[in-house]
Design an enzyme around this catalytic site. Structure first.
Site, PDB file in Angstrom:
ATOM      1  N   TYR A  56       0.827  -1.216   0.000  1.00 48.91           N
ATOM      2  CA  TYR A  56       0.000   0.000   0.000  1.00 48.91           C
ATOM      3  C   TYR A  56       0.858   1.261   0.000  1.00 48.91           C
ATOM      4  O   TYR A  56       0.479   2.275  -0.594  1.00 48.91           O
ATOM      5  CB  TYR A  56      -1.020  -0.022   1.147  1.00 48.91           C
ATOM      6  CG  TYR A  56      -2.241  -0.816   0.742  1.00 48.91           C
ATOM      7  CD1 TYR A  56      -3.220  -0.253  -0.065  1.00 48.91           C
ATOM      8  CD2 TYR A  56      -2.369  -2.153   1.094  1.00 48.91           C
ATOM      9  CE1 TYR A  56      -4.316  -0.989  -0.495  1.00 48.91           C
ATOM     10  CE2 TYR A  56      -3.459  -2.898   0.668  1.00 48.91           C
ATOM     11  CZ  TYR A  56      -4.430  -2.309  -0.125  1.00 48.91           C
ATOM     12  OH  TYR A  56      -5.507  -3.032  -0.565  1.00 48.91           O
ATOM     13  N   GLN A  90     -15.104   3.750  -7.205  1.00 47.59           N
ATOM     14  CA  GLN A  90     -14.457   2.592  -6.566  1.00 47.59           C
ATOM     15  C   GLN A  90     -12.992   2.908  -6.308  1.00 47.59           C
ATOM     16  O   GLN A  90     -12.284   2.129  -5.687  1.00 47.59           O
ATOM     17  CB  GLN A  90     -14.508   1.383  -7.494  1.00 47.59           C
ATOM     18  CG  GLN A  90     -15.891   0.892  -7.794  1.00 47.59           C
ATOM     19  CD  GLN A  90     -15.835  -0.198  -8.850  1.00 47.59           C
ATOM     20  OE1 GLN A  90     -15.954  -1.369  -8.561  1.00 47.59           O
ATOM     21  NE2 GLN A  90     -15.647   0.202 -10.081  1.00 47.59           N
ATOM     22  N   VAL A  92      -9.546   4.488  -4.951  1.00 49.91           N
ATOM     23  CA  VAL A  92      -9.062   4.910  -3.638  1.00 49.91           C
ATOM     24  C   VAL A  92      -7.972   5.970  -3.785  1.00 49.91           C
ATOM     25  O   VAL A  92      -7.371   6.382  -2.801  1.00 49.91           O
ATOM     26  CB  VAL A  92      -8.534   3.682  -2.836  1.00 49.91           C
ATOM     27  CG1 VAL A  92      -9.646   2.674  -2.603  1.00 49.91           C
ATOM     28  CG2 VAL A  92      -7.341   3.011  -3.530  1.00 49.91           C
ATOM     29  N   HIS A 108     -14.871   2.238  -1.937  1.00 46.38           N
ATOM     30  CA  HIS A 108     -13.793   1.330  -1.503  1.00 46.38           C
ATOM     31  C   HIS A 108     -12.815   2.006  -0.550  1.00 46.38           C
ATOM     32  O   HIS A 108     -11.764   1.444  -0.257  1.00 46.38           O
ATOM     33  CB  HIS A 108     -13.045   0.764  -2.718  1.00 46.38           C
ATOM     34  CG  HIS A 108     -13.827  -0.283  -3.453  1.00 46.38           C
ATOM     35  ND1 HIS A 108     -13.441  -0.814  -4.653  1.00 46.38           N
ATOM     36  CD2 HIS A 108     -15.002  -0.899  -3.139  1.00 46.38           C
ATOM     37  CE1 HIS A 108     -14.332  -1.711  -5.055  1.00 46.38           C
ATOM     38  NE2 HIS A 108     -15.291  -1.766  -4.164  1.00 46.38           N
ATOM     39  N   CYS A 119      -7.427   0.371  18.370  1.00 43.65           N
ATOM     40  CA  CYS A 119      -8.135   1.462  19.069  1.00 43.65           C
ATOM     41  C   CYS A 119      -8.930   2.369  18.124  1.00 43.65           C
ATOM     42  O   CYS A 119      -9.524   3.349  18.560  1.00 43.65           O
ATOM     43  CB  CYS A 119      -7.146   2.289  19.898  1.00 43.65           C
ATOM     44  SG  CYS A 119      -6.101   3.383  18.907  1.00 43.65           S
ATOM     45  N   CYS A 140      -1.611   3.551  20.528  1.00 49.14           N
ATOM     46  CA  CYS A 140      -1.659   2.333  21.355  1.00 49.14           C
ATOM     47  C   CYS A 140      -0.681   1.257  20.907  1.00 49.14           C
ATOM     48  O   CYS A 140      -0.610   0.196  21.525  1.00 49.14           O
ATOM     49  CB  CYS A 140      -3.085   1.768  21.365  1.00 49.14           C
ATOM     50  SG  CYS A 140      -3.528   0.907  19.840  1.00 49.14           S
TER      51      CYS A 140
END
Ligand code: OAD
Length: 230
Positions: A56, A90, A92, A108, A119, A140
């Site tokens: 990603y 759709q 991103v 999406h 968290c 966290c």
């Protein structure tokens, strides 16, 4: 087009291909060299969060460097021209927002957003070139994941409801650059067609949408969309 009062636009990866963002299927598509089940499922993330995170980050960098193309700009202009307008994407990559669309649903999710699986702490990088979204939560220490709907996950029910409600009264739906292999755009267009909308498909290829379209304009969206507006 001019007779329409209420316009919906549905987009898929094809609209961003001329901006240099790879599509998923077809030549050069992401799923040619990668398996979705290794990278875009909650199970893949549980198995190997670093691999998913790195993939990603790589895609985020491509999206951050990309610029909206004439098709994105045309869709942004349509939002200005039509009082009743909704864009359902759709994609991103955030390119529609950067082109100036505000009335949009990113079904999406968005690659520049992430949230903590422990968290729920949210981060929004907003297409900034400073793209290093962390894997560990600053609050966290839990795992941060992209705010993207993965395979095997459900859509945001409120967003889907909003899309179907709008499409019920749309006169015209322009579908741009989707294969329909993930079937939501086809369901959306079908729903609009049954309620009386005309469906216009813009795609250099045939797709699952073509079958239900009133008109298929064959070619790249970056070429066709500006001509359509002119
Ligand atoms: P696909 O990659 O499945 O399809 C891209 C479509 O764009 C194809 O029909 C191409 O013919 C068309 N296309 C290519 N270049 C174009 C251009 N210049 N102008 C117009 N059309 C062009 O992309 P999607 O249908 O968006 O989901 O894929 C849907 C979902 O499948 C994605 O959102 C992604 C993927 O798996 C997730 O990652 C959850």
């Amino acid at each position: 087009m001019h007779a329409a009062h209420s316009l919906a636009v549905i987009t898929g990866a094809g609209i961003s291909s001329e901006s240099g963002v790879p599509t998923f299927r077809g030549p050069g598509g992401l799923w040619k060299n990668h398996r979705a089940q290794d990278l875009a499922t909650p199970e893949a993330f549980a198995r190997n969060p670093q691999l998913v995170h790195d993939w990603y980050c790589w895609r985020r960098e491509i999206c951050a460097k990309a610029r909206p193309n004439p098709a994105h700009e045309a869709v942004a202009r349509l939002e200005k021209d039509y009082k009743e307008f909704l864009l359902i994407t759709q994609n991103v990559d955030g390119l529609h927002r950067r082109a100036g669309n505000h009335k949009l649903i990113e079904i999406h999710g968005n690659i520049f957003k992430s949230y903590c699986t422990a968290c729920q702490h949210h981060l929004d990088q907003n297409a900034s070139p400073a793209i290093a979204l962390p894997l560990d939560c600053s609050q966290c220490g839990g795992r941060m994941r992209p705010d993207i709907v993965w395979f095997g996950e459900g859509y945001n029910a409120a967003q889907v409801e909003m899309a179907f409600t709008f499409l019920k009264s749309a006169d015209l739906v322009i579908v741009i650059g989707t294969s329909g292999m993930v079937p939501m755009p086809v369901y959306l267009a079908q729903h609009a067609a049954e309620a009386g909308a005309r469906i216009l498909d813009i795609n250099p290829d045939f797709s699952a949408v073509t079958k239900i379209a009133d008109l298929h304009l064959i070619g790249p969206a970056g070429l066709i969309m500006p001509k359509l507006l002119a």
